[in-house]
Design an enzyme around this catalytic site. Structure first.
Site, PDB file in Angstrom:
ATOM      1  N   ASP A  16       0.822  -1.215   0.000  1.00  0.00           N
ATOM      2  CA  ASP A  16       0.000   0.000   0.000  1.00  0.00           C
ATOM      3  C   ASP A  16       0.857   1.266   0.000  1.00  0.00           C
ATOM      4  O   ASP A  16       2.076   1.213   0.178  1.00  0.00           O
ATOM      5  CB  ASP A  16      -0.966  -0.001   1.200  1.00  0.00           C
ATOM      6  CG  ASP A  16      -0.338  -0.572   2.469  1.00  0.00           C
ATOM      7  OD1 ASP A  16       0.901  -0.544   2.580  1.00  0.00           O
ATOM      8  OD2 ASP A  16      -1.068  -1.058   3.330  1.00  0.00           O
ATOM      9  N   GLU A  36      -9.735  -2.036   5.228  1.00  0.00           N
ATOM     10  CA  GLU A  36     -10.337  -1.768   6.530  1.00  0.00           C
ATOM     11  C   GLU A  36     -11.583  -2.634   6.722  1.00  0.00           C
ATOM     12  O   GLU A  36     -12.104  -3.204   5.757  1.00  0.00           O
ATOM     13  CB  GLU A  36     -10.722  -0.275   6.608  1.00  0.00           C
ATOM     14  CG  GLU A  36      -9.539   0.683   6.492  1.00  0.00           C
ATOM     15  CD  GLU A  36      -8.661   0.707   7.745  1.00  0.00           C
ATOM     16  OE1 GLU A  36      -8.721  -0.222   8.562  1.00  0.00           O
ATOM     17  OE2 GLU A  36      -7.892   1.679   7.894  1.00  0.00           O
TER      18      GLU A  36
HETATM   19  C1  F6R Z   1       1.349  -1.494   5.964  1.00  0.00           C
HETATM   20  C2  F6R Z   1       0.196  -2.360   6.112  1.00  0.00           C
HETATM   21  C3  F6R Z   1      -0.642  -2.295   7.347  1.00  0.00           C
HETATM   22  C4  F6R Z   1       0.185  -2.592   8.596  1.00  0.00           C
HETATM   23  C5  F6R Z   1      -0.692  -2.512   9.833  1.00  0.00           C
HETATM   24  C6  F6R Z   1       0.104  -2.704  11.095  1.00  0.00           C
HETATM   25  O1  F6R Z   1       1.959  -1.694   4.720  1.00  0.00           O
HETATM   26  O2  F6R Z   1      -0.097  -3.095   5.230  1.00  0.00           O
HETATM   27  O3  F6R Z   1      -1.687  -3.230   7.242  1.00  0.00           O
HETATM   28  O4  F6R Z   1       0.743  -3.865   8.487  1.00  0.00           O
HETATM   29  O5  F6R Z   1      -1.335  -1.276   9.886  1.00  0.00           O
HETATM   30  O6  F6R Z   1       0.994  -1.649  11.245  1.00  0.00           O
HETATM   31  P1  F6R Z   1       2.111  -1.672  12.383  1.00  0.00           P
HETATM   32  O7  F6R Z   1       3.054  -2.755  12.030  1.00  0.00           O
HETATM   33  O8  F6R Z   1       2.748  -0.309  12.299  1.00  0.00           O
HETATM   34  O9  F6R Z   1       1.405  -1.924  13.659  1.00  0.00           O
END
Ligand code: F6R
Length: 270
Positions: free
Chosen positions: A67, A143
């Site tokens: 993303d 989401e």
């Molecule tokens: C980012 C992504 C998101 C993150 C998720 C967790 O490329 O795909 O789905 O994996 O928001 O983020 P962290 O690791 O920062 O808790």
């Protein structure tokens, strides 16, 4: 789903990096799907170390990120392209033409999403998709409520995600409201998935993903329908799992089988 619970986030990072390294050694021209965020940082650090100290070769590896925020130029310090260069790509020998991050700075959103899907297909599909998970159960920026068949497209970020990601920006108001994200359908087509979860803030989404029903309200739960998923968590992220004793037993049995210790499994006893 295979569930492995490691003691802490360092052990998760090392194990994840080892798995990815073994995967690359087994298929040097593999296609990796990559996440950003806090969770994979330790894995990237360890992969960089394996490249530097043990010659892990990325020269034929192709990568596709999950993303990108819309409206941030690739050089913006909070863009995911910038993150990838800083935390991984600039430190290993992946060719620049082989690393792909969705273009969040385009104005042709639809065309750019279609091109991204086409590029993944042209590369032969994702061999290993690495994922983090949001505290609201999202994977990539799919989401809650996302279509379980969705493809690469624009998504509005949920308020929980905006709050969670505000730590990277000066204020919550600076967090982009939109992102380009690969779809859940895109993720499900990967041949293998590795989902990482660390810290107690992920405990409820990990539990809902693994032990709850498959529902668009917890997008990660769709991984229950994928036939090759490894969920690698630390104790804190795994603390709400009800069947953890069983997952640990499965791993113990697996190790004995791999080691050919059949007698210890009661096989071949008179
Ligand atoms: C980012 C992504 C998101 C993150 C998720 C967790 O490329 O795909 O789905 O994996 O928001 O983020 P962290 O690791 O920062 O808790």
């Amino acid at each position: 789903m295979r569930i492995i619970i490691e003691p802490d986030h360092v052990a998760v990072a090392c194990r994840a990096a080892r798995l990815v390294a073994d995967f690359i050694r087994g298929k040097p021209s593999c296609v990796l799907g990559l996440p950003t965020g806090s969770t994979p940082l330790g894995m990237y650090r360890e992969l960089i170390r394996l490249h530097r100290d043990e010659g892990l070769d990325f020269s034929e590896v192709i990568t596709f990120n999950l993303d990108e925020y819309i409206g941030l130029a690739p050089g913006h310090r909070q863009s995911y392209r910038y993150y990838m260069q800083e935390n991984f790509l600039d430190h290993v020998n992946i060719r620049s033409q082989n690393s792909h991050v969705p273009d969040g700075f385009t104005r042709d959103f639809e065309g750019s999403c279609d091109l991204y899907e086409q590029a993944i297909r042209d590369a032969g599909g994702i061999d290993l998709q690495i994922l983090g998970i949001g505290s609201d159960g999202h994977i990539a920026f799919n989401e809650p409520g996302s279509s379980l068949a969705s493809r690469t497209r624009i998504k509005a970020l949920a308020s929980e995600t905006i709050r969670d990601n505000a730590r990277f920006f000066e204020s919550e108001a600076d967090v982009p409201r939109l992102a380009i994200t690969v779809g859940i359908g895109t993720i499900l087509e990967a041949r293998r998935c590795l989902l990482l979860g660390t810290g107690s803030a992920k405990a409820s989404s990990i539990c809902a993903m693994v032990e709850g029903p498959v529902t668009a309200q917890v997008p990660a739960s769709v991984l229950q329908l994928h036939r090759d998923v490894l969920v690698l968590v630390d104790q804190a992220a795994g603390e709400q799992l009800q069947r953890r004793a069983y997952y640990e037993e499965v791993e113990r049995v697996r190790q004995l089988l791999d080691a050919g210790e059949l007698r210890q499994l009661g096989i071949g006893k008179p």
